[in-house]
Design an enzyme around this catalytic site. Structure first.
Site, PDB file in Angstrom:
ATOM      1  N   ASN A 258       0.749  -1.272  -0.169  1.00 56.50           N
ATOM      2  CA  ASN A 258      -0.036  -0.110  -0.078  1.00 56.50           C
ATOM      3  C   ASN A 258       1.006   1.312  -0.150  1.00 56.50           C
ATOM      4  OD1 ASN A 258      -2.538   1.477   0.701  1.00 56.50           O
ATOM      5  ND2 ASN A 258      -1.314   2.416   1.836  1.00 56.50           N
ATOM      6  N   GLU A 259       1.167   1.923  -0.998  1.00 57.40           N
ATOM      7  CA  GLU A 259       1.293   3.639  -1.069  1.00 57.40           C
ATOM      8  C   GLU A 259       2.809   3.472  -0.580  1.00 57.40           C
ATOM      9  OE1 GLU A 259      -1.020   6.261   0.987  1.00 57.40           O
ATOM     10  OE2 GLU A 259      -2.940   5.569  -0.377  1.00 57.40           O
ATOM     11  N   TYR A 390      -8.171   9.794  -4.940  1.00 61.88           N
ATOM     12  CA  TYR A 390      -8.079  10.977  -3.491  1.00 61.88           C
ATOM     13  C   TYR A 390      -8.958  12.541  -4.460  1.00 61.88           C
ATOM     14  CZ  TYR A 390      -7.709   7.863   0.151  1.00 61.88           C
ATOM     15  OH  TYR A 390      -8.130   6.622   1.052  1.00 61.88           O
ATOM     16  N   GLU A 472      -8.530   3.250  -3.534  1.00 57.13           N
ATOM     17  CA  GLU A 472      -8.737   3.968  -2.565  1.00 57.13           C
ATOM     18  C   GLU A 472      -9.922   5.359  -2.915  1.00 57.13           C
ATOM     19  OE1 GLU A 472      -6.311   4.996   0.869  1.00 57.13           O
ATOM     20  OE2 GLU A 472      -6.160   2.516   0.651  1.00 57.13           O
ATOM     21  N   PHE A 538     -12.682   9.560   8.282  1.00 58.14           N
ATOM     22  CA  PHE A 538     -12.750   8.782   6.479  1.00 58.14           C
ATOM     23  C   PHE A 538     -14.237   8.200   7.026  1.00 58.14           C
ATOM     24  CE2 PHE A 538      -8.499  10.587   5.559  1.00 58.14           C
ATOM     25  CZ  PHE A 538      -8.909  11.239   4.553  1.00 58.14           C
TER      26      PHE A 538
END
Ligand SMILES: *[C@@H]1O[C@H](CO)[C@@H](O)[C@H](O)[C@H]1NC(C)=O
Ligand SMILES: *[C@@H]1O[C@H](CO)[C@@H](O)[C@H](O)[C@H]1NC(C)=O
Ligand SMILES: *[C@@H]1O[C@H](CO)[C@@H](O)[C@H](O)[C@H]1NC(C)=O
Ligand SMILES: *[C@@H]1O[C@H](CO)[C@@H](O)[C@H](O)[C@H]1NC(C)=O
Ligand SMILES: *[C@@H]1O[C@H](CO)[C@@H](O)[C@H](O)[C@H]1NC(C)=O
Ligand SMILES: *[C@@H]1O[C@H](CO)[C@@H](O)[C@H](O)[C@H]1NC(C)=O
Ligand SMILES: *[C@@H]1O[C@H](CO)[C@@H](O)[C@H](O)[C@H]1NC(C)=O
Ligand SMILES: *[C@@H]1O[C@H](CO)[C@@H](O)[C@H](O)[C@H]1NC(C)=O
Length: 569
Positions: A258-259, A390, A472, A538
């Protein structure tokens, strides 16, 4: 669990005394070789200290969801804040539909939701150290209890199934499986995730697993510097193998990482807590991390194929859409530099075969060239272009100009040598790129009208053969943490508008020929937003942190409604 470790003196020198109280000197002592016989409990006691535990500490069986909670809110009114092609409306646009096989899901990550950090043999991770000792977290919050997903997952999976969610994307805590990161395996950790995965399948939810979402076993950081050492590759591979062998036939999508832009950006780790375990200069550390991450991801990809695993395997990349702040050539070049130092850092090797030239101009002075074998290994090792997409921002040249920055390592923007902002120049009124989210997520604005251009850019630049997954997307409702009445929290108009416009923007892109195969909203429920703690939210569900009860927010209904309207199957 006890583990006999052959290690450098750095760990000895860096134990209790240094780690707990020493802020002045972090100089490593001369390496010496020794053997330590330590337990997981020792690691906790020396490096983390006491942790909180939840009052609910056994697995909760789901109870029926109160029917009143499943009534959607009255249709909201969406103000047309920004001009553009998106026209709010409740009807179905006959030009739009998601392709066959398209899926939608919700996401979470182990350290942000699980809690139960010392339960069933879990070892400490880098993030236990960050929140307890090494970083400043809003309100001193930690993931010790978080939203207690470790015990409440059955109810949570039932709750997302009731909203028509098709996939749950969660991550595995490495230190639940290997408390030290390598060495002995903890069967209790495996059994926990057996049950999470089986519960998903029982409710008809596709389990999607992220193998690494930043929570590095602390021991690997202490003993060899984590992602700054090539030793991490084999340890990661051994860990990934356990997961792939155990759940290869049940998990419907794998994400190796992830990221990486974010977790590689954590290097160098704070030196008032961690003793030096690397001689790599600070400015180079993120790029070594990225290099080893790519090799670990690629080896894992091919390992999975050798195990005949057919589910897609991808890396979750991250970053927003990039617009030049002005029409100047310098700002155009700043945008190109920003793509190269962000998405391109990993997407170019994965989809085009090597680092972007603008990045390589910096990294080639210290990173080795990929060998032809490595290049082949990495090229194609992500089935999808998986992106956490995002928002958007404006990019511009540094004040001194790009060339001056490139020849001045003391420039605060070196080596990237681009600048960014969320506002237009004063000469154009200084307006924001889109409505602001919560003040504690400054990086996030609602800029959904740029999504079609963003997806086209990805498709045209990297041409991912199997298409794009948005892994995401989500919004923090401004000041939500200050709201004291549940009904105020659940009515979340900015998040609802974000999801409404975002899904329409995806549909528009699909209608224009973008190959989009699925998406996952962040997040299943409010959770620990890293160093922002619980000050920003979130969640598609509100979590009362006193009772750990969950409630659907209006935005969840809006998101579900749009998918119901536009899904083909
Ligand atoms: C490690 O420590 C435990 C408990 O003190 C002891 O029983 C065990 O024999 C030790 N192992 C080695 C190899 O020293
Ligand atoms: C669970 O919580 C109860 C009280 O709430 C406590 O007595 C018990 O020790 C806890 N068990 C574990 C395993 O933490
Ligand atoms: C956080 O911890 C620090 C250091 O222990 C303390 O000074 C501060 O008051 C704490 N802040 C909050 C909001 O609890
Ligand atoms: C994978 O499939 C091939 C071809 O069917 C077979 O020969 C091989 O044994 C399988 N490998 C594993 C690990 O199941
Ligand atoms: C490459 O880096 C050097 C400094 O190392 C710099 O002078 C030059 O402008 C850079 N070229 C590009 C295209 O970034
Ligand atoms: C980056 O942009 C900000 C905002 O416009 C400006 O204040 C700052 O000086 C710029 N930084 C550099 C190093 O150019
Ligand atoms: C959370 O739960 C507590 C305990 O029941 C209650 O007092 C509080 O009002 C709840 N908070 C919200 C926002 O509903
Ligand atoms: C319907 O979709 C088409 C294609 O994306 C778009 O051009 C049009 O503006 C949409 N109409 C409405 C009313 O949203």
């Amino acid at each position: 669990m006890r583990y006999l470790i052959l290690c450098l003196g750095l760990l000895v020198a860096g134990n209790a005394a240094t780690a707990v109280s020493n802020t002045a000197s972090s100089t490593a002592s001369a390496p010496l070789t020794t053997t330590l016989n330590i337990t997981v409990e020792d690691l906790w006691n020396i490096y983390i200290g006491p942790v909180q535990s939840a009052s609910i500490n056994t697995t909760v069986e789901p109870t029926p969801i109160p029917s009143a909670q499943l009534i959607p809110p009255p249709q909201l009114y969406y103000p047309s804040y920004l001009p553009g092609a998106q026209i709010p409306g409740l009807g179905r646009n006959e030009s739009w539909s998601f392709p066959k096989g398209f899926w939608w899901g919700v996401s979470g990550a182990s350290y942000q939701v699980e809690g139960a950090v010392k339960v069933d043999g879990r070892g400490p991770s880098l993030w236990d150290a960050f929140t307890h000792r090494a970083m400043s977290v809003a309100d001193n919050q930690t993931g010790d209890v978080a939203i207690n997903e470790y015990y409440l997952y059955k109810q949570d999976i039932q709750r997302i199934a009731a909203m028509g969610v098709q996939a749950y994307s969660f991550s595995i805590s490495w230190s639940r499986i290997f408390p030290f990161g390598n060495g002995p395996i903890n069967e209790a950790g495996l059994q926990h995730y057996d049950d999470v995965i089986n519960t998903c399948l029982e409710y008809g939810i596709q389990p999607q697993v992220t193998i690494y979402h930043w929570d590095l076993p602390l021991y690997l950081q202490l003993s060899y510097g984590g992602w700054t050492s090539p030793q991490i590759i084999d340890d990661y591979l051994a860990y990934a193998r356990v997961l792939l062998e155990r759940w290869g036939d049940k998990v419907s999508a794998w994400y190796t990482f992830n990221e990486p832009i974010s977790f590689c950006g954590e290097y160098p780790v704070p030196d008032h807590y961690f003793t030096h375990t690397t001689t790599i200069p600070a400015i180079q550390q993120p790029y070594w991390c990225g290099h080893y991450m790519l090799l670990a991801a690629a080896k894992t990809y091919h390992l999975a194929r050798s195990l005949n695993i057919t589910a897609p395997i991808s890396i979750k990349n991250s970053g927003g859409y990039k617009l030049p702040r002005t029409a100047s050539p310098a700002d155009t070049l700043a945008v190109q530099r920003a793509w190269a130092f962000n998405e391109g850092w990993f997407a170019n090797p994965l989809f085009l075969g090597d680092y972007p030239p603008l990045l390589k101009n910096f990294t080639s002075s210290f990173l080795p060239e990929f060998t032809p074998e490595e290049r082949t290994l990495i090229h194609g090792a992500s089935d999808y272009f998986a992106h956490d997409a995002y928002t958007a921002a404006y990019y511009m040249a540094p004040d001194s100009g790009i060339e001056a920055c490139l020849s001045d390592p003391s420039n605060s923007l070196y080596p990237k040598c681009y600048n960014s902002t969320y506002t237009l120049p004063d000469s154009e009124g200084g307006w924001l790129i889109g409505p602001a989210s919560d003040p504690n997520t400054r990086w996030l604005h609602k800029a959904t009208e740029w999504l079609p251009a963003f997806l086209h850019y990805i498709q045209d630049t990297w041409n991912p053969p199997n298409g794009i997954v948005i892994t995401e997307f989500g919004m923090t409702e401004p000041f939500e943490a200050y709201k004291t009445k549940r009904e105020d929290v659940l009515t979340d108009p900015l998040r609802s508008a974000y999801y409404h416009d975002y899904v329409q923007a995806m549909l528009m892109a699909v209608a224009e020929g973008v190959k989009l195969v699925g998406c996952s909203a962040w997040s299943i429920a409010d959770n620990l937003e890293w160093t922002a703690g619980f000050t920003v939210k979130f969640g598609l569900q509100y979590v009362n942190l006193t009772t750990q009860e969950r409630f659907y927010k209006a935005s969840f209904f809006e998101l579900a409604r749009l998918f119901k309207t536009y899904m083909q199957d």
